[in-house]
Design an enzyme around this catalytic site. Structure first.
Site, mmCIF file in Angstrom:
data_model
loop_
_atom_site.group_PDB
_atom_site.id
_atom_site.type_symbol
_atom_site.label_atom_id
_atom_site.label_comp_id
_atom_site.label_asym_id
_atom_site.label_seq_id
_atom_site.Cartn_x
_atom_site.Cartn_y
_atom_site.Cartn_z
ATOM 1 N N ARG A 97 0.824 -1.208 0.000
ATOM 2 C CA ARG A 97 0.000 0.000 0.000
ATOM 3 C C ARG A 97 0.858 1.259 0.000
ATOM 4 O O ARG A 97 0.485 2.269 -0.607
ATOM 5 C CB ARG A 97 -0.925 0.004 1.224
ATOM 6 C CG ARG A 97 -2.062 -0.991 1.143
ATOM 7 C CD ARG A 97 -3.137 -0.680 2.188
ATOM 8 N NE ARG A 97 -4.222 -1.641 2.114
ATOM 9 C CZ ARG A 97 -4.394 -2.630 2.971
ATOM 10 N NH1 ARG A 97 -3.530 -2.803 3.948
ATOM 11 N NH2 ARG A 97 -5.417 -3.456 2.848
ATOM 12 N N ALA A 98 1.996 1.212 0.682
ATOM 13 C CA ALA A 98 2.856 2.392 0.740
ATOM 14 C C ALA A 98 3.364 2.766 -0.647
ATOM 15 O O ALA A 98 3.389 3.950 -1.012
ATOM 16 C CB ALA A 98 4.035 2.142 1.677
#
Length: 668
Positions: free
Chosen positions: A283-284
């Site tokens: 997700r980062a």
């Protein structure tokens, strides 16, 4: 923005550049996944979120649609609007400002996602849906204050809808869905409890804010706020030009965004940053790329630059880095800077981590030098090396953890709940004043009651209020194991501290597979510290307990007071949870919390804990039996505290991990 009150202008907020920037890029591209703002009280978090709504452009909606569907895009329409559009019916169009929708802290699941009228569905075969907050927030801004105090399942629902852009409601085999795409802004004060790492990771970006440090800035905050209180319209008019410029920038950025490409070189750089900083999941990476595009669009650029990656990475990684309370965030930023500067060398390297021993000697030397430069003699790293060399020899606990896990198997706590969550185990008659929501309706029992009432008559099957039955649900609830550890000089040596660290780590192996959480409070010198907020994250816990400080006076009462505060806070968040307080001390408190008599005060605090019906366990670390002047054996202070607390008491003769785990295993 047409409101019954005047909002404080976004451009009038003093400082907080990073927070304002993060809010703006979420307005440019809501697909980033929302923004989490963490900070102390009174730093403008709520003010900035509300002020952003005044900058958002007007939108065109279907006038008679409760979901504010886009009349020009079938992908953003609900089923009803889509059928009408495809049937050739002209949709009535209404232009209005984007809404600012606030989620109440005590909102129920039905209030958030909406409700289905099951009675109408059964009688008429019609899906009659009563819209909730997620419907109201579609194509608008959803603001969640104190998001860390919300029930976890409510946060899950919000983040699922934010990620998918759709709200799906399912009740007793009847389902309904509608578009729900919104800009989500959550705020929280970490002093009131952390957000679970699994939920925190779902927010695309995160910024941490604090009060302004410069005296001139603080004076300007007071001056502008006073002007707003005296004459809000006058302050608003003085910033009207700045507000219009920001609106124009947002509109231009939204139009430019689809034309900004994301080249492979940028994606490879972002991936390398995540790998080298040890970020879990993907997700980062995704949020960094999306935020970088939005930053470029906000600046009117069509090409993503290094500066955009740097700024986006800081916002996308701050809540995902494996950091302890003792780590310096500046070091992470310096590492990020070095990675970006070396991008030319790293772009051509494979993204997989090198195998042990395969790192080039030159790179190994530079990393070593970078990690040790400017380190004074006897720094933390040297002390850690010495500690590891002289570490207390202890048995392997893997077998013990497995044993405790097996003992606890099938003994998870369970509770009857009326929240609509959990496995249904029966039904009951509703209370006279009870309103039964669709989530808590026992449909089969209701139908049987209606059938029994109408049996033998000419009346068709119908459901009346007297037929309604409420579900009885039982769900498994997690335990909270909260350690209150004496880290003062009276504990004698680091042996007890190291043993406790090992026990906490092993308990987390079991907690990781369940919904149990472990927290750690240490007390020494003049106060107590919540070293580890209740968590089930093994990585986070192991990092945060590795550097416990020891020595000094014994503020036992501060530890008891903080333990009670944390337990009550967690019970407010989840009333079905079962907390277990584990006090590890010799009982020799010598610092008062609110009085000059620490010994008497410790017993009073213990009685307060007992009055809350909390399960407690006391491990006495005092050296041996205490005798009076007459030679009679006397109970130790730790035993007296245990009795006042209503706790199970154990004197640790050898203070070995095996003994503590065996005792704790009986409570899990």
């Amino acid at each position: 923005m047409k409101q019954g009150f005047i909002l404080y202008p976004f451009s009038a907020i003093v400082g907080q550049a990073k927070m304002k920037r993060a809010l703006l890029i979420n307005a440019v591209d809501p697909r980033i996944g929302g923004l989490l703002i963490k900070g102390e009280r009174g730093t403008g978090k709520s003010t900035a979120a509300r002020a952003l709504a005044d900058l958002l452009p007007d939108i065109e909606t279907v006038a008679d649609c409760p979901f504010s569907c886009n009349p020009h895009n079938e992908e953003e329409m609900c089923t009803s609007c889509l059928d009408r559009s495809r049937g050739g019916e002209p949709l009535p169009v209404l232009t209005r400002p984007m809404r600012f929708v606030t989620l109440p802290l005590n909102a129920s699941e039905d209030r958030v996602i909406g409700t289905l009228d099951l009675e109408k569905a059964l009688r008429e075969g019609v899906k009659d849906f009563e819209a909730g907050i997620l419907a109201e927030a579609n194509r608008s801004l959803l603001y969640v204050d104190e998001v860390n105090l919300l029930d976890d399942h409510i946060v899950d629902v919000l983040l699922d809808a934010a990620a998918m852009g759709v709200n799906l409601v399912e009740r007793e085999g009847v389902s309904y869905s509608h578009p729900s795409s919104f800009i989500m802004v959550g705020t929280m004060n970490p002093e009131e409890g952390e957000l679970r790492p699994q939920l925190e990771d779902r927010f695309g970006l995160c910024v941490e804010v604090e009060g302004e440090k410069a005296g001139t800035d603080r004076v300007e905050v007071i001056r502008r706020r006073q002007r707003f209180l005296d004459d809000p319209r006058l302050l608003q008019s003085s910033f009207a030009a700045s507000q219009e410029r920001l609106r124009a920038e947002l509109t231009r950025a939204r139009e430019l965004l689809p034309h900004i490409e994301l080249p492979d070189s940028i994606m490879e750089l972002v991936a390398r940053i995540a790998v080298e900083l040890g970020v879990c999941g993907h997700r980062a990476d995704i949020a960094t790329c999306q935020a970088a595009r939005a930053l470029a669009a906000l600046e009117g650029k069509t090409v993503i630059a290094e500066g955009h990656i740097r700024e986006a990475a800081e916002m996308a990684l701050v809540h995902r880095l494996r950091r302890t309370p003792f780590d310096d965030q500046l070091k992470d930023l310096e590492r990020l800077e070095r990675i970006i500067e070396r991008k030319g060398k790293l772009i051509d390297l494979p993204l997989q981590d090198p195998l042990p021993g395969s790192m080039p000697a030159a790179e190994h030397a530079s990393v070593t030098a970078g990690d040790t430069e400017n380190r004074p003699p006897g720094a933390a790293g040297d002390r850690e090396a010495a500690a590891s060399a002289n570490e207390l020899e202890a048995p392997s606990l893997q077998g013990l953890a497995a044993k405790v896990s097996r003992m606890a198997s099938g003994k998870r706590s369970s509770a009857v709940t009326e929240t609509g969550a959990g496995r249904r185990v029966g039904h009951r008659l509703p209370r006279p004043d009870e309103e039964i929501g669709t989530a808590n309706l026992a449909l089969d029992a209701t139908l049987r009651a209606a059938a029994a009432r109408t049996a033998g008559s000419d009346q068709p099957l119908s459901i009346s209020k007297e037929d309604l039955r409420a579900s009885i649900r039982r769900r498994k609830v997690g335990n909270l194991i909260l350690f209150i550890l004496d880290a003062s000089a009276s504990m004698g040596c680091n042996e007890r501290i190291e043993t406790t660290k090992k026990v906490v780590s092993q308990l987390l192996v079991d907690a990781y597979q369940k919904r149990d959480r472990v927290g750690l409070i240490s007390f020494r010198d003049e106060g107590a510290q919540l070293v580890l907020n209740p968590t089930s994250s093994v990585q986070l816990a192991n990092l945060r307990i590795k550097d416990l400080s020891t020595g000094g006076a014994t503020p036992l009462n501060h530890g008891l007071a903080l333990g009670l505060l944390v337990a009550k806070r967690e019970l407010r968040r989840d009333p079905d949870m079962v907390p277990l307080l584990v006090l590890i001390t010799d009982g020799h408190g010598n610092v008062g919390y609110a009085s000059d008599n620490p010994l008497r005060e410790s017993l009073e605090l213990a009685e307060k804990i007992r009055s809350q019906n909390l399960q407690c366990l006391v491990f006495d670390t005092s050296p041996g039996i205490i005798r009076t002047k007459e030679g009679r054996a006397a109970p130790s202070q730790a035993r007296r505290i245990a009795e006042a607390m209503g706790a199970e008491y154990h004197h640790l003769a050898s203070f070995q991990p095996r003994e503590m785990l065996d005792r704790l295993g009986k409570h899990l």
